[in-house]
Design a protein around this motif. Structure first.
Motif, PDB file in Angstrom:
ATOM      1  N   SER A 140       1.221   6.902  -5.723  1.00  0.00           N
ATOM      2  CA  SER A 140      -0.119   6.348  -5.992  1.00  0.00           C
ATOM      3  C   SER A 140      -0.542   6.580  -7.447  1.00  0.00           C
ATOM      4  CB  SER A 140      -1.144   6.963  -5.035  1.00  0.00           C
ATOM      5  OG  SER A 140      -1.037   8.371  -5.044  1.00  0.00           O
ATOM      6  N   HIS A 176      10.571   8.731   4.403  1.00  0.00           N
ATOM      7  CA  HIS A 176       9.817   8.274   5.573  1.00  0.00           C
ATOM      8  C   HIS A 176      10.153   6.818   5.892  1.00  0.00           C
ATOM      9  CE1 HIS A 176       6.477   7.594   8.257  1.00  0.00           C
ATOM     10  NE2 HIS A 176       6.001   6.662   7.450  1.00  0.00           N
ATOM     11  N   GLY A 181       0.830  -1.197   0.000  1.00  0.00           N
ATOM     12  CA  GLY A 181       0.000   0.000   0.000  1.00  0.00           C
ATOM     13  C   GLY A 181       0.868   1.252   0.000  1.00  0.00           C
ATOM     14  N   VAL A 182       0.386   2.306  -0.633  1.00  0.00           N
ATOM     15  CA  VAL A 182       1.083   3.593  -0.543  1.00  0.00           C
ATOM     16  C   VAL A 182       0.072   4.643  -0.110  1.00  0.00           C
ATOM     17  CG1 VAL A 182       2.857   3.076  -2.253  1.00  0.00           C
ATOM     18  CG2 VAL A 182       0.719   4.063  -3.014  1.00  0.00           C
ATOM     19  N   TYR A 183       0.572   5.659   0.590  1.00  0.00           N
ATOM     20  CA  TYR A 183      -0.341   6.732   0.998  1.00  0.00           C
ATOM     21  C   TYR A 183      -0.681   7.559  -0.228  1.00  0.00           C
ATOM     22  CZ  TYR A 183       1.947   5.475   5.367  1.00  0.00           C
ATOM     23  OH  TYR A 183       2.467   4.780   6.416  1.00  0.00           O
ATOM     24  N   PRO A 184      -1.972   7.834  -0.474  1.00  0.00           N
ATOM     25  CA  PRO A 184      -2.331   8.598  -1.657  1.00  0.00           C
ATOM     26  C   PRO A 184      -1.693   9.994  -1.636  1.00  0.00           C
ATOM     27  CG  PRO A 184      -4.281   8.031  -0.343  1.00  0.00           C
ATOM     28  CD  PRO A 184      -3.110   7.446   0.344  1.00  0.00           C
ATOM     29  N   LEU A 201       8.030   9.597   0.504  1.00  0.00           N
ATOM     30  CA  LEU A 201       7.679   8.278   1.019  1.00  0.00           C
ATOM     31  C   LEU A 201       8.935   7.455   1.316  1.00  0.00           C
ATOM     32  CD1 LEU A 201       5.468   6.333   1.791  1.00  0.00           C
ATOM     33  CD2 LEU A 201       5.200   5.696  -0.598  1.00  0.00           C
ATOM     34  N   VAL A 213       1.345  11.068  -1.767  1.00  0.00           N
ATOM     35  CA  VAL A 213       2.690  11.301  -1.219  1.00  0.00           C
ATOM     36  C   VAL A 213       3.742  10.994  -2.293  1.00  0.00           C
ATOM     37  CG1 VAL A 213       4.329  10.700   0.606  1.00  0.00           C
ATOM     38  CG2 VAL A 213       1.878  10.683   1.080  1.00  0.00           C
TER      39      VAL A 213
END
Ligand code: ADP
Length: 300
Positions: free
Chosen positions: A139, A104, A91-94, A101, A96
């Motif tokens: 994303s 992080h 999963g990736v944060y939308p 990323l 970012v």
């Protein structure tokens, strides 16, 4: 103190049963040498269960794994410091960006020194050919770019072992080639386990393979050695599409596929089955199908 060299991963008698009763791994024993290693098996064979176990993300019922002097199942913290993992789906944060990323994730991986972190992020974005798109959201990346980002995050902290699970599924042919090139580059400096159901991925890259099915290792070795076992035993024959079931009754058909509109079958036989057959050099796909049929030996 003598430190045991990290020359191979030794898996012994590994079994895993999920709470719903599915036995995903059935007493698996396997040596994984350094370099590129291909774990080949159809969907549901148990590849991801084994990969997640190696990545210390999942418990097993019984068995051991050692890598050098690390007892992988007990000393998870040490193993996590040297392993990079690209899961089947991550999963990736939308919204970012790749750079943010990765930075992080580098912090989470324990790279605390800011300068070191920035340098490594920059290096990995270059290595995976994403530097020019580093400000774009992951994303919004294409499948191939996303998988290359997946490799970048797996390489954070310079792992000694990189595990990639079904990495080319869903990639178009151009993206697939780019991704495999990147993987073989990575394989020059670290051990890479490539888990896949796509025989060509393994055939092109891996000097060692294991074929798994229904939670067991059917065969392991180098594709070249395994092909020697089948030399002179694989026959090619063209048939009409309607004759497949007849051929399957007459011969040990290990695979069939269309080639230029004709149906081509590969037959396993010690002798020439009939004069319409021609002998062919076995390839990894022949080994794979013969292994599934129990026609080649374990640990050949
Ligand atoms: P592969 O990666 O080769 O497709 P998996 O390790 O994902 O194989 O799955 C092996 C078997 O375990 C399959 O029958 C699958 O349905 C089952 N399985 C996998 N994960 C779980 C889970 N979390 N719970 C129950 N069964 C699972």
């Amino acid at each position: 103190m003598l430190i045991k060299l990290m020359t191979k991963i030794e898996i012994r008698n590994l079994s895993k049963t999920y709470p719903n009763g599915t036995k995903a791994l059935k007493n698996i024993s396997l040596d994984i040498p350094m370099g590129m290693f291909g774990l080949l098996g159809s969907n549901g064979a148990g590849k991801s269960s084994l990969m997640r176990t190696l990545a210390t993300l999942q418990e097993v019922d019984s068995g051991t794994i050692t890598f050098g002097d690390i007892n992988v199942l007990k000393d998870k913290t040490r193993m996590r410091q040297i392993v990079g993992y690209l899961p089947q789906e991550f999963g990736v944060y939308p919204g970012v960006s790749a750079e943010r990323l990765l930075t992080h994730l580098a912090t989470l991986k324990g790279i605390r020194n800011t300068k070191q972190r920035q340098e490594q992020v920059k290096y990995l974005l270059h290595q995976t050919n994403l530097y020019n798109v580093r400000h774009k959201a992951v994303s919004g990346y294409s499948g191939g770019m996303r998988q290359r980002f997946g490799i970048a995050q797996a390489l954070l902290g310079n792992p000694k072992l990189i595990i990639v699970d079904e990495p080319t599924a869903g990639l178009d042919p151009g993206e697939r080639v780019r991704f495999l090139n990147l993987l073989s580059q990575v394989g020059e400096t670290a051990a890479v386990i490539l888990s896949t159901h796509i025989v060509e991925d393994v055939a092109e890259l891996c000097p060692h393979v294991a074929i798994v099915s229904e939670g067991r290792v059917l065969i392991t070795g180098s594709p070249v050695e395994l092909m020697l076992q089948l030399k002179g035993k694989i026959w090619r024959r063209e048939i009409s599409r309607n004759d497949l079931s007849i051929a399957q009754r007459r011969f040990k058909v290990i695979k069939s596929k269309f080639y230029l509109g004709r149906l081509v079958i590969h037959i396993f036989s010690s002798n020439c089955p009939d004069n319409a057959c021609e002998s062919v050099e076995p390839d990894l796909e022949d080994i794979y199908f013969c292994a599934l049929e129990g026609l080649v030996q374990v640990g050949a």
